[in-house]
Scaffold this motif. Structure first.
Motif, PDB file in Angstrom:
ATOM      1  N   ILE A 158      -0.253   6.096   5.814  1.00 34.81           N
ATOM      2  CA  ILE A 158      -1.263   4.943   5.812  1.00 34.81           C
ATOM      3  C   ILE A 158      -2.078   5.211   7.054  1.00 34.81           C
ATOM      4  O   ILE A 158      -1.746   4.745   8.065  1.00 34.81           O
ATOM      5  N   LEU A 183      -0.367   4.357  -2.175  1.00 40.60           N
ATOM      6  CA  LEU A 183      -0.786   5.706  -1.443  1.00 40.60           C
ATOM      7  C   LEU A 183       0.242   6.788  -1.514  1.00 40.60           C
ATOM      8  O   LEU A 183       0.025   8.063  -1.563  1.00 40.60           O
ATOM      9  N   GLY A 237      -8.448  -3.712   6.334  1.00 38.25           N
ATOM     10  CA  GLY A 237      -8.240  -2.265   6.782  1.00 38.25           C
ATOM     11  C   GLY A 237      -7.754  -2.140   8.132  1.00 38.25           C
ATOM     12  O   GLY A 237      -6.909  -1.462   8.618  1.00 38.25           O
ATOM     13  N   TYR A 267      -7.980   6.869  -1.251  1.00 38.13           N
ATOM     14  CA  TYR A 267      -7.625   5.924  -2.365  1.00 38.13           C
ATOM     15  C   TYR A 267      -8.712   5.492  -3.054  1.00 38.13           C
ATOM     16  O   TYR A 267      -8.626   5.120  -4.332  1.00 38.13           O
ATOM     17  N   ILE A 277      -7.565  -3.603   1.221  1.00 45.29           N
ATOM     18  CA  ILE A 277      -8.100  -2.620   1.906  1.00 45.29           C
ATOM     19  C   ILE A 277      -9.517  -2.816   2.614  1.00 45.29           C
ATOM     20  O   ILE A 277      -9.688  -2.644   3.971  1.00 45.29           O
ATOM     21  N   LEU A 286       0.888  -1.153  -0.053  1.00 39.65           N
ATOM     22  CA  LEU A 286       0.062   0.046   0.122  1.00 39.65           C
ATOM     23  C   LEU A 286       1.067   1.210  -0.029  1.00 39.65           C
ATOM     24  O   LEU A 286       0.140   2.290  -0.398  1.00 39.65           O
ATOM     25  N   SER A 288      -5.094  -4.205  -4.350  1.00 36.40           N
ATOM     26  CA  SER A 288      -5.001  -3.310  -3.322  1.00 36.40           C
ATOM     27  C   SER A 288      -6.340  -2.763  -2.650  1.00 36.40           C
ATOM     28  O   SER A 288      -6.492  -2.910  -1.526  1.00 36.40           O
ATOM     29  N   LEU A 340      -6.785   5.811   3.215  1.00 33.53           N
ATOM     30  CA  LEU A 340      -7.540   4.507   2.606  1.00 33.53           C
ATOM     31  C   LEU A 340      -8.744   4.850   1.933  1.00 33.53           C
ATOM     32  O   LEU A 340      -9.083   4.393   0.800  1.00 33.53           O
ATOM     33  N   LEU A 360     -14.653  -1.552   4.587  1.00 31.11           N
ATOM     34  CA  LEU A 360     -13.879  -0.713   5.288  1.00 31.11           C
ATOM     35  C   LEU A 360     -14.638   0.394   6.392  1.00 31.11           C
ATOM     36  O   LEU A 360     -13.913   0.614   7.326  1.00 31.11           O
TER      37      LEU A 360
END
Length: 836
Positions: free
Chosen positions: A548, A509, A536, A556, A532, A505, A528, A553, A581
């Protein structure tokens, strides 16, 4: 005038500026040739000129059938110039399937008895190149007469080559052919020149290669009403036995050619007569292959002498020249085709490895192809030359790289997996857009390798997958991405998994690192996004990098939703990841952003996305405790273990059976579908299995195997351990040192018969394959070998046969199997008492 000669005609065609102009010139010239050839008073010189133009039209792919009769007229001419051109054009414009070929019979008969040896040579060359079975039988006596009475080595050479071709065309000639005639020429030193020797060897090769077709010829004669014959015994006694005594002479000849006292007339790059050496080695290979197949002691007694000869050839032959490489290649072929002793096999591998270190790509390609076949016999010897194979992965030639890749995967095992995988990753780093097929091949086999072998270091395995995605993710098919997701999901080392995902990640990111990932790399983005959504919380807990966080997240996923708005497949992953998430973070702003991401698609033109978004929004509005239960991390995917895969492949059993399928469905319905629940809820599994079996109409409530083993493993073991016994009424139809074959007639009525073949192993055999044939008036349906095709000593397997039709019930069986890695073929016939 344009087109008046062959030279000007070719010049006109080549100078054409357009395809239409070229077509016009060819059409006009073709019409002129057709008209002129009809003129009976056309002079011979002009007639030959028109036939030459016709041959050029043939080269261009044009229709030339109208000149075929004229070719035969030229052959029948007494003028040598006409005859020479006529034979050449006949070989090009005619083929063995045409009726016009029968017109050549009388002409060939006359020319084969001509006083001019060059006319005889032309006739022999044409006959060898262009002869049907009928023509070969008609003129074969004339060719045999030349072999018997001619004292001209030039004619004898041509006659021998023609004989070899005609035996290939029609194996029935072996019934009238006298092998003693060839051995007599071989013993006549004044006659046995270089060309004659090559011709003799070609005849030997034709005889040895005709064993299979000769058996079919005898079987066809038997079906048509002839007497029953043992084809193998007939071939050995009548055809093979007279030529077996020449084997020591071939050995001596090969030793003389390989010594320093060679004739300078046939020296090529310092190698004495490489053409003859190659043909001699090839002939010896055919001798010993047939001797092994027929268990012929008269041939196999020379096996030790053959090993000594091959060692001498491999030691004394210069491998730096192409002529020496040709001889050494034939030497390795005979070593591995006969599966000779281990030291010789290692020597053969070393020879092929030297080829890999050369500069000639043709030699490299041949060596790689041969090593691919050799790996099962000598894996350790091939692995010792891994550095040469690795160099071939960097070769500019794509075909060399492809073969090197195949060989690299062939030598990969648990002991060298780390080093080989690293080499393959370096190979992927050097690939370009043009190497897409090689990339797909490499990724597919790498995934299969990790499925096949148990890797102790799961972090390293996941790191390899991430590097593959980074390097060539845009070329990977979705099926392979799915396999990578399964590997990530099933990884047991949570710490290692978390570290790999965090590192992955970082590239997604971080704005600086993200430039290393192409926007076209859909596989990277998909993995990816999926990670996530699934992990997550794990990623946020272990991330030491401030980049991160919950906001990054969420951002993204939003960015991916904008970038790939046209890719509905990826949008579905984004929606699922956003929903999952949302229960793994506590930032209300981020949760709301995720909800808005889902809401935007509730009016999407795509009905699938719209439907999914509406459903996800309903779930989003549920209390957090309900959502958390629904959106738990995916359980381990039920993927066959390494041991189960090998077992199922070897035993050739179906991978899925009803109890196992039912249990998988039950897994999906459980609240906590973990492995422990299977062990603690056996009764529940059984009940669910029975319930689903009832629904599918295939329940067996009293099945003890299902009760004791709800996953169906017991059923597989039971089937694999099933034994077959020989019936009391079985009749032994074949026996050798490895196998006994019995036949049992279940029923035989008018028009149909039910038979069973039983194979009993006298020694441990594997990979048994049975092929059967019946007369032309009958049809055969074969079942599979049961219970398995690999047998220990005294084990039995059976095969069911159904024969329909009419006539006597006869069977030809060909069985091939492996003993200690060596493939053995057996063929035999059996005539039953009954008739259909």
């Amino acid at each position: 005038m344009a087109g008046s000669s062959l030279k000007s005609f070719i010049k006109d065609v080549r100078n054409s500026k357009t395809l239409a102009e070229e077509r016009s010139i060819i059409t006009k010239e073709s019409a002129k040739i057709r008209t002129r050839l009809r003129d009976d008073h056309l002079p011979s010189e002009k007639r030959r000129k028109n036939i030459q133009k016709l041959l050029y039209l043939y080269i261009l792919g044009e229709k030339t059938h109208f000149g075929q009769v004229e070719c035969i007229n030229l052959v029948a001419s007494d003028d040598f110039a006409d005859k020479r051109l006529g034979y050449l054009s006949a070989m090009l414009l005619l083929d063995e399937s045409q009726d016009l070929l029968t017109l050549l019979t009388n002409v060939l008969n006359n020319d084969l008895n001509n006083n001019n040896k060059y006319v005889v040579s032309l006739a022999l060359t044409t006959l060898g190149f262009l002869s049907s079975s009928e023509l070969a039988r008609d003129v074969f006596p004339d060719v045999e007469n030349l072999l018997s009475h001619s004292r001209d080595p030039y004619l004898v050479k041509k006659a021998l080559q023609c004989t070899a071709k005609m035996i290939h065309k029609d194996v029935s000639l072996l019934d009238i052919f006298s092998p003693q005639l060839i051995t007599g020429i071989l013993n006549n030193h004044s006659m046995c020149t270089h060309g004659v020797l090559l011709g003799i060897i070609k005849v030997f090769q034709s005889i040895l290669e005709s064993y299979g077709p000769y058996q079919e010829y005898l079987a066809d004669g038997e079906v048509e009403g002839g007497e029953s014959k043992d084809s193998a015994e007939e071939f050995v006694s009548k055809i093979l036995s007279p030529i077996i005594p020449v084997i020591p002479q071939l050995f001596q000849l090969m030793q003389n050619l390989n010594s320093k006292n060679f004739e300078p007339d046939f020296d090529v790059q310092g190698i004495c007569d490489p053409f003859l050496q190659v043909e001699l080695i090839n002939t010896l290979r055919l001798f010993f292959q047939l001797g092994d197949e027929l268990d012929c002691h008269e041939i196999m007694q020379y096996l030790n002498k053959l090993s000594d000869l091959l060692t001498q050839v491999a030691t004394n032959t210069d491998s730096s020249k192409s002529t020496g490489q040709t001889i050494l290649y034939e030497t390795t072929r005979i070593i591995f085709s006969l599966n000779l002793d281990q030291p010789l096999r290692v020597l053969g591998v070393n020879i092929l490895a030297k080829f890999l270190s050369g500069r000639d790509n043709n030699v490299k390609y041949v060596a790689l192809n041969t090593l691919l076949k050799v790996v099962p016999l000598e894996p350790s010897a091939v692995q010792r030359h891994r550095k040469f194979i690795s160099r071939c992965l960097r070769d500019p030639d794509v075909f060399i790289r492809k073969r090197a890749l195949e060989l690299t995967f062939a030598i990969l095992d648990e002991a060298n997996i780390t080093e080989v995988v690293d080499e393959l990753l370096h190979f992927l780093e050097r690939t370009t857009e043009e190497d897409r097929s090689l990339i797909l091949f490499t990724v597919e086999h790498l995934v299969a390798v990790f499925d096949k072998y148990s890797i102790a270091d799961e972090k390293w395995e996941l790191g390899v997958f991430v590097k593959i995605l980074k390097l060539v993710g845009k070329h990977i098919a979705l099926e392979k991405v799915s396999d990578i997701l399964v590997a990530i999901n099933n990884a047991k080392n949570s710490t290692g998994k978390r570290d790999v995902l965090i590192d992955m990640l970082r590239y997604s990111l971080d704005e600086k690192l993200s430039f290393e990932i192409s926007q076209e790399n859909i596989a990277w983005q998909l993995v990816s996004i999926w990670c996530i959504g699934e992990y997550g919380d794990m990623i946020l807990e272990g991330a030491a990098n401030p980049l991160i966080n919950q906001k990054s997240l969420t951002q993204y996923l939003s960015n991916c939703n904008l970038k790939y708005s046209e890719d509905n497949r990826l949008i579905q992953y984004i929606l699922t990841a956003a929903l999952k998430l949302s229960v793994r973070i506590d930032d209300t702003k981020c949760v709301e952003d995720l909800r808005q991401l889902i809401v935007k698609h509730t009016s999407d033109p795509d009905l699938m996305l719209q439907n999914k978004s509406v459903q996800y929004e309903i779930i989003f509005r549920q209390p957090r405790s309900v959502k958390k239960a629904l959106l738990e991390t995916m359980p381990n995917f039920d993927k066959p273990t390494k041991h189960e895969k090998v077992t199922s492949t070897q035993s050739r059993k179906p991978k899925v059976n009803p109890p196992k399928e039912a249990n998988l469905l039950f897994d999906l319905l459980q609240d906590n579908p973990s492995q422990e629940s299977h062990d603690s809820n056996t009764n529940a599994d059984v009940g669910q299995t029975d319930l689903l079996a009832d629904l599918f109409g295939s329940s067996q409530p009293n099945n003890k195997a299902a009760e004791s083993d709800p996953r169906g493993i017991g059923l597989l073991s039971q089937s694999a351990s099933e034994t077959v016994k020989l019936p009391a009424q079985g009749v032994k139809i074949h026996e050798d040192v490895y196998l006994q074959v019995f036949a049992h007639t279940i029923s035989c009525v008018s028009g149909a018969a039910q038979l069973e073949l039983y194979f009993k192993a006298l020694k441990q055999v594997s990979e048994i394959q049975s092929m059967c044939a019946v007369p032309k008036t009958q049809k055969l349906v074969m079942g599979q070998l049961h219970p398995q095709n690999s047998l220990k000593e005294d084990d039995v397997c059976k095969q069911s046969l159904k024969v329909t039709g009419s006539g006597k019930l006869k069977l030809r069986v060909k069985a091939n199997f492996k003993v200690n890695g060596r493939t053995i073929d057996k063929q035999f016939d059996y005539k039953f008492n009954g008739s259909l």
